[in-house]
Design an enzyme around this catalytic site. Structure first.
Site, PDB file in Angstrom:
ATOM      1  N   GLY A  51       0.852  -1.185   0.000  1.00  0.00           N
ATOM      2  CA  GLY A  51       0.000   0.000   0.000  1.00  0.00           C
ATOM      3  C   GLY A  51       0.886   1.232   0.000  1.00  0.00           C
ATOM      4  N   ALA A  53       2.243   2.938   2.358  1.00  0.00           N
ATOM      5  CA  ALA A  53       3.410   2.886   3.238  1.00  0.00           C
ATOM      6  C   ALA A  53       4.448   1.894   2.724  1.00  0.00           C
ATOM      7  CB  ALA A  53       2.982   2.518   4.653  1.00  0.00           C
ATOM      8  N   GLY A  54       4.005   0.769   2.204  1.00  0.00           N
ATOM      9  CA  GLY A  54       4.941  -0.267   1.760  1.00  0.00           C
ATOM     10  C   GLY A  54       5.556   0.029   0.411  1.00  0.00           C
ATOM     11  N   ARG A 339     -15.258  12.445  12.806  1.00  0.00           N
ATOM     12  CA  ARG A 339     -15.917  11.183  12.474  1.00  0.00           C
ATOM     13  C   ARG A 339     -16.544  10.475  13.658  1.00  0.00           C
ATOM     14  NH1 ARG A 339     -11.390   8.851   8.215  1.00  0.00           N
ATOM     15  NH2 ARG A 339     -11.988  10.294   6.586  1.00  0.00           N
ATOM     16  N   HIS A 410     -13.895   1.486   9.734  1.00  0.00           N
ATOM     17  CA  HIS A 410     -13.171   2.019   8.593  1.00  0.00           C
ATOM     18  C   HIS A 410     -11.655   1.967   8.758  1.00  0.00           C
ATOM     19  CE1 HIS A 410     -12.148   4.428   5.220  1.00  0.00           C
ATOM     20  NE2 HIS A 410     -11.788   5.468   5.923  1.00  0.00           N
ATOM     21  N   GLU A 434      -0.813   2.217   8.511  1.00  0.00           N
ATOM     22  CA  GLU A 434      -1.901   1.871   9.426  1.00  0.00           C
ATOM     23  C   GLU A 434      -1.500   0.750  10.384  1.00  0.00           C
ATOM     24  OE1 GLU A 434      -5.639   1.031   7.477  1.00  0.00           O
ATOM     25  OE2 GLU A 434      -6.691   0.643   9.354  1.00  0.00           O
TER      26      GLU A 434
END
Lengths: 646, 249
Positions: A51, A53-54, A339, A410, A434
């Site tokens: 993703g 970050a990776g 949120r 989420h 995350e």
């Protein structure tokens, strides 16, 4: 409660420098040991997950000259779930001249995180945010622009400045494709070896360091051993423990959980974010929930009928019989409250029996006023793709009928504990995006996940991992190293066991039941009684899973049920820890709302005297009491205040 | 409603496959097509038959993982991804045929799962802008006309699902390749590598055994993201320009 866990020694971050907060990141970069470019090619790094970050970390470390081996479970690194982020990415560019600054982004993020994140980390995130936008534009990310050719910004989720950069409703996709292309460029250059359809199932710890992983080739079933001088987990969040979430179907906690079992502390697992604007559940067969960008709240108005069970078509309900409950309760922020507040308010009105749609689990998000004010073409230009998506899923036309929305799981703010260098308590194991716990505290602000993922991958990790690698290369290992052999045997034994049970229930049926327990007792509102019940039921269900699950087929083929079974098995263990964490935190903060801790008018009540700490948990064995290690949080710059959005 | 499914079952890449018929009862019109396959798989598992393998992940139409041929059409009767197709597009009693993408460049891995690694290799060949981390000038240093940015964005929305290949009678991957060439070629940052990029990407496309493009347009007709066919014209223009400028050097 102490029967559920043991309190151990406190823990602290040793890496963030002292001194003025603006200077800490510079200081750390200066104090970190460097690796001479000629030595980098002798050092290897495994990166799990592709993703934001990776992929950004793999591209950057590959370019820097390290030998990178990258893994993803999807058939291509471009499919990682960062791709689904819609709304945008924050950066303190102050291109709007509206009073924004690095310090304000820092301040908003600490406050938005409800004073449960680290000041040093958050300030660095705000500093780096500025460079991210530059980097992405240079890569060809097609952000939204104005007619003058400059970048457009919007205000987003709970802040009063316009600092969010976006690419229609597909910001995550565009940023991920940018990082993916940078990654593929390194694959072509030979600095990154990419392994798709590979799932990490164990971390290899030897000589007190993380030295590699065991991965399963999901096509052939081969159990592979990979070594490196450092291992980076960029494996995302664990929202799928709830079964229904906005996560992709394959998102899982296995990589992080396996590392936790090998000694990496897991921090704040109970902090989960429930997103307020998702499409409600339509039936039993539901497999996932679809989020619609909360940018919709900029122009849509949220309401429910004043009286419960109102059978009328929403368009026939006159103004005075509608309750625009967010505008009523929070006049300053209205529909733009953070949120967690928006989600709980929706739950409250539904609990009062005023919800709409199937099962009364929904509230209206109405664009009639916006269409009147701006005209349909303007609404279409801003939200067209979201309206289309809503119509495709529900079969209803939101230009005509108000949308129905309901909160859904989420994002998970909790994750593996890391220090300022993003290194976990397992030396050589770094965690980004995350998957770590570090920057969002108890609640994440909108458009901050993309910022953190790219900050970690492009700028933070590549400036900290060198400090660790400078002591390498470490001793050469091979498959006969006892620690590697043992890790590989553990993986094989678990797979054999899952395949041999041949019970009467499918993996999904267990996962659904676990998810329901978590949603009911560890969701938007938590109570001591509910959490205790949840822990008992999770243990019972886990026991049944290992006796009665049915996984057909064999290991040496593509076997999606087997993949799922392994993930669900780890979700069971995580779920229990989440409930213990939620139970021990007898305060309400951010995404964690304990019914016992609220103000007279039903707002969350933090307890800073008792709970201003990170709860980092140490694994002690399945079903054994985990050990609580506290990291005290200190606020030198932002005064701890009860959040108020009234 | 009740549905009859004819599904392609193939144990692995080198084993021969066949169509197998299954009945599914009580299908809700609000189910997605993949949720209907989930229901089938739950049923098969309880009957002791191996579930049907299919690729899927985000289930919101953006990751590009899912994709099957439904009654001969890539992603089925609506112009969307398979995960965003709902059963309300079908009727009670329908017989639905489900097959994997069929193309030499996309070998079947199992059942409905194919290997689309060729797409990644086309990107590796040149589908990027070389901008090492940390080297970027300020984002506002180079304004981009909105019309160019919008055109780049429209091409950049490609999700790499491969429906274009599955739909093409030649199994050409030209729409995928052209989308990337157009995305990067529209932006000022993409100019320095523009000529080399298109040549390298087209060469890789051909090496992967995708078929040639003969402008049939089936690709754009099924593309869930509406990538316009004129991206292929753009690619051809760039390719021609690149080859002539290279030969004039």
């Amino acid at each position: 409660m102490t029967e559920l866990y043991i309190e151990g020694d406190p823990i602290r971050d040793e890496k963030a420098p002292e001194g003025p907060i603006q200077e800490r990141w510079d200081k750390r970069r200066f104090s970190a040991k460097l690796v001479n470019p000629a030595n980098r090619r002798k050092l290897s790094v495994i990166i799990v997950g592709t993703g934001l970050a990776g992929a950004s970390a793999a591209a950057t470390l590959g370019e820097a000259g390290y030998q990178v081996t990258s893994f993803c479970y999807q058939d291509s690194p471009r499919r990682a779930h960062s791709i689904a982020a819609q709304g945008g990415i924050n950066a303190a560019k102050n291109y709007r001249n509206d009073g924004d600054s690095i310090y304000r982004l820092f301040y908003d993020t600490v406050k938005g995180g409800d004073f449960r994140s680290r000041e040093s980390n958050v300030h660095r995130l705000a500093q780096v945010s500025v460079e991210i936008i530059d980097q992405c534009v240079a890569q060809g990310v097609p952000f939204a622009r104005e007619y003058g050719g400059l970048l457009d910004n919007r205000s987003f989720g709970g802040v009063q400045v316009s600092r969010t950069f976006y690419a229609r409703g597909q910001t995550g996709q565009q940023l991920l494709i940018g990082a993916y292309q940078a990654l593929e460029r390194q694959v072509a250059a030979g600095t990154v070896e990419m392994n798709t359809r590979h799932e990490m199932l164990e971390v290899i710890v030897a000589g007190g360091r993380a030295r590699g992983i065991i991965a399963r080739d999901m096509v052939t079933g081969e159990i592979e051993t990979h070594f490196a001088d450092a291992v980076v987990l960029a494996t995302g969040g664990y929202g799928n423990v709830f079964y229904l979430s906005t996560n992709a179907m394959g998102c899982n906690v296995t990589a992080a959980w396996r590392a936790h079992r090998k000694g990496a502390l897991f921090a704040n697992p109970c902090y989960t974010q429930i997103h307020p604007t998702c499409i409600p559940v339509s039936g039993e067969y539901q497999s996932k929930l679809t989020l619609m960008s909360e940018s919709l709240r900029n122009d849509g108005r949220i309401w429910v009928p004043k009286k419960g069970g109102d059978p009328r078509d929403p368009r026939d309900i006159p103004e005075e019989e509608r309750d625009y409950y967010l505008e009523r309760r929070y006049p300053a922020f209205g529909n733009l409250v953070p949120r967690d507040i928006a989600s709980r308010a929706a739950k409250n009105v539904c609990d009062e029996g005023r919800g709409v749609g199937p099962g009364g689990l929904g509230v209206y998000l109405d664009f009639a006023d916006a269409i009147k004010r701006m005209g349909r073409p303007a609404v279409e230009a801003r939200y067209g793709n979201l309206f289309d998506m809503y119509q495709r899923i529900t079969g209803e036309n939101p230009y005509e009928v108000p949308m129905r929305i309901y909160p859904a799981v989420h994002y998970t703010m909790g994750g593996l504990w890391v220090d300022y260098d993003l290194q976990s308590t397992l030396p050589g194991l770094f965690v980004t995006g995350e998957a770590n716990f570090s920057d969002h505290g108890a609640n994440r602000l909108g458009a901050s996940a993309l910022m953190q993922g790219l900050a970690d991958g492009y700028f933070v990790l590549p400036n900290t991992v060198n400090d660790y690698l400078a002591d390498g290369p470490f001793e050469k290992l091979d498959e006969n190293t006892p620690e590697a052999r043992e890790a590989s045997e553990t993986v094989r034994a678990r797979i054999d066991r899952l395949l041999s049970i041949n019970g009467t229930r499918t993996v999904d049926s267990f996962h659904k039941e676990l998810g329901q327990i978590m949603w009911d007792y560890c969701g938007m509102e938590r109570t001591e009684e509910g959490l205790r019940k949840a822990i008992d039921r999770i243990r019972e269900l886990r026991g049944e899973f290992w006796q009665n699950v049915r996984v057909l087929g064999s290991n040496d083929e593509l076997n999606q049920a087997l993949e799922k079974a392994g993930r669900v098995a780890d979700f069971f263990e995580l779920a229990e820890l989440m409930c213990i964490d939620a139970l021990h935190r007898r305060e309400s903060c951010g995404g964690h709302f304990r019914a016992e801790s609220q103000t007279e008018d039903g707002e969350a009540l933090r307890d800073d005297d008792e709970f201003a700490y990170v709860a980092a948990w140490e694994f002690a064995g399945t079903g054994e009491q985990p050990v609580l290690r506290k990291e005290d949080l200190e606020y030198e710059y932002v005064e701890m205040k009860q959040r108020s959005y009234k | 409603m009740n549905i009859t499914l004819r599904v392609w079952r193939q144990k692995s890449r080198d084993v021969e496959g066949r169509m197998v018929t299954y009945e599914i009862e009580d299908v809700s019109p609000d189910m997605s097509f993949l949720e209907m396959l989930d229901v089938l798989n739950e049923k098969l598992t309880l009957q002791g038959e191996e579930p049907v393998a299919f690729d899927h992940d985000c289930r919101e139409g953006i990751c590009g993982a899912c994709g099957v041929v439904i009654d001969g059409v890539a992603h089925g009767p609506e112009t969307t991804t398979t995960c965003q197709l709902h059963m309300r597009s079908f009727s009670d009693g329908d017989v639905i045929t489900v097959e994997p993408w069929r193309a030499t460049a996309f070998p079947v891995v199992k059942d409905l799962v194919v290997d689309r690694g060729a797409f990644d290799r086309i990107i590796q060949a040149g589908g990027y802008i070389s901008a090492p981390t940390g080297t970027a000038p300020d984002a506002h240093a180079m304004p981009v006309p909105k019309s160019d940015a919008d055109r780049a964005f429209d091409a950049a929305t490609c999700i790499g699902c491969g429906a274009c290949v599955a739909a093409c009678p030649n199994a050409s991957g030209m729409l995928f390749t052209a989308a990337k060439v157009t995305h990067l070629g529209m932006l000022p940052q993409g100019q320095p590598e523009r000529e080399a990029r298109v040549v390298k990407m087209v060469n890789q496309h051909d090496e992967e055994e995708f078929g040639g493009c003969t402008n049939i347009g089936e690709c754009a007709a099924v593309c869930p993201k509406g990538i316009p066919l004129d991206t292929i014209s753009q690619l051809n223009r760039d390719l021609l320009g690149s080859l002539t400028s290279a030969s004039s050097e």
